[in-house]
Write a protein that holds these residues in place. Structure first.
Motif, PDB file in Angstrom:
ATOM      1  N   TRP A   8     -49.039 -33.490  28.451  1.00 17.59           N
ATOM      2  CA  TRP A   8     -50.150 -34.202  27.822  1.00 17.59           C
ATOM      3  C   TRP A   8     -50.929 -33.212  26.979  1.00 17.59           C
ATOM      4  O   TRP A   8     -51.286 -32.140  27.446  1.00 17.59           O
TER       5      TRP A   8
ATOM      6  N   LEU B 289     -55.782 -36.392  27.025  1.00 19.67           N
ATOM      7  CA  LEU B 289     -55.742 -37.559  27.907  1.00 19.67           C
ATOM      8  C   LEU B 289     -56.650 -38.693  27.452  1.00 19.67           C
ATOM      9  O   LEU B 289     -56.620 -39.780  28.039  1.00 19.67           O
TER      10      LEU B 289
ATOM     11  N   GLY C 146     -53.995 -41.396  24.485  1.00 19.04           N
ATOM     12  CA  GLY C 146     -53.271 -40.242  25.019  1.00 19.04           C
ATOM     13  C   GLY C 146     -52.334 -39.646  23.987  1.00 19.04           C
ATOM     14  O   GLY C 146     -51.641 -40.370  23.277  1.00 19.04           O
TER      15      GLY C 146
ATOM     16  N   VAL D 259     -49.261 -36.888  23.495  1.00 19.88           N
ATOM     17  CA  VAL D 259     -48.233 -36.270  24.329  1.00 19.88           C
ATOM     18  C   VAL D 259     -47.281 -35.456  23.449  1.00 19.88           C
ATOM     19  O   VAL D 259     -47.101 -35.758  22.270  1.00 19.88           O
TER      20      VAL D 259
ATOM     21  N   ALA E 148     -49.141 -41.497  22.699  1.00 21.47           N
ATOM     22  CA  ALA E 148     -48.167 -41.933  23.703  1.00 21.47           C
ATOM     23  C   ALA E 148     -47.447 -43.223  23.317  1.00 21.47           C
ATOM     24  O   ALA E 148     -46.227 -43.310  23.476  1.00 21.47           O
TER      25      ALA E 148
ATOM     26  N   PRO F 222     -51.974 -42.304  29.694  1.00 24.96           N
ATOM     27  CA  PRO F 222     -52.639 -41.034  29.979  1.00 24.96           C
ATOM     28  C   PRO F 222     -52.691 -40.740  31.471  1.00 24.96           C
ATOM     29  O   PRO F 222     -53.100 -41.574  32.276  1.00 24.96           O
TER      30      PRO F 222
END
Length: 104
Positions: A11, A14, A18, A20, A38, A49
């Motif tokens: 990650w 967060l 989110g 990533v 994400a 997240p």
């Protein structure tokens, strides 16, 4: 519809939705690292997240042509979807058939 198999490895942020980092290998063995939201890597899936990583994800892509990598192995030239690019700004990569997922 085509996707690349990749792995979400960490990650970056967060805060919703989110951010990533996801990685995949090109047909010649290079590890490509991508950082994005994400949902880009797992729309509608379990990647939210705080989810435990590493986790398998899919990256939307367009198959441009069948090609050969730098050592002559068969591969597919793909362009990543959603304007996703690596840190060098690349969006096209040669990938092995095992990395590619095709869905009608």
């Amino acid at each position: 519809m085509h996707y690349l198999r990749a792995e979400a490895v960490r990650w970056v942020d967060l805060e919703w939705p989110g951010w990533v980092e996801a990685q995949f290998r090109t047909s010649d063995g290079e590890v490509v690292s991508l950082v994005d939201k994400a949902p880009i890597f797992d729309a509608g899936g379990p990647l939210v997240p705080g989810s435990v990583l590493p986790a398998e994800v899919k990256i939307s892509c367009e198959v441009l042509e069948q090609a050969a990598d730098r050592v002559g192995n068969q591969s597919w030239l793909v362009r990543l979807g959603y304007d996703v690019e690596d840190q060098s700004g690349r969006r096209t990569f040669n990938v092995d058939k095992r990395t590619l997922i095709s869905r009608g």
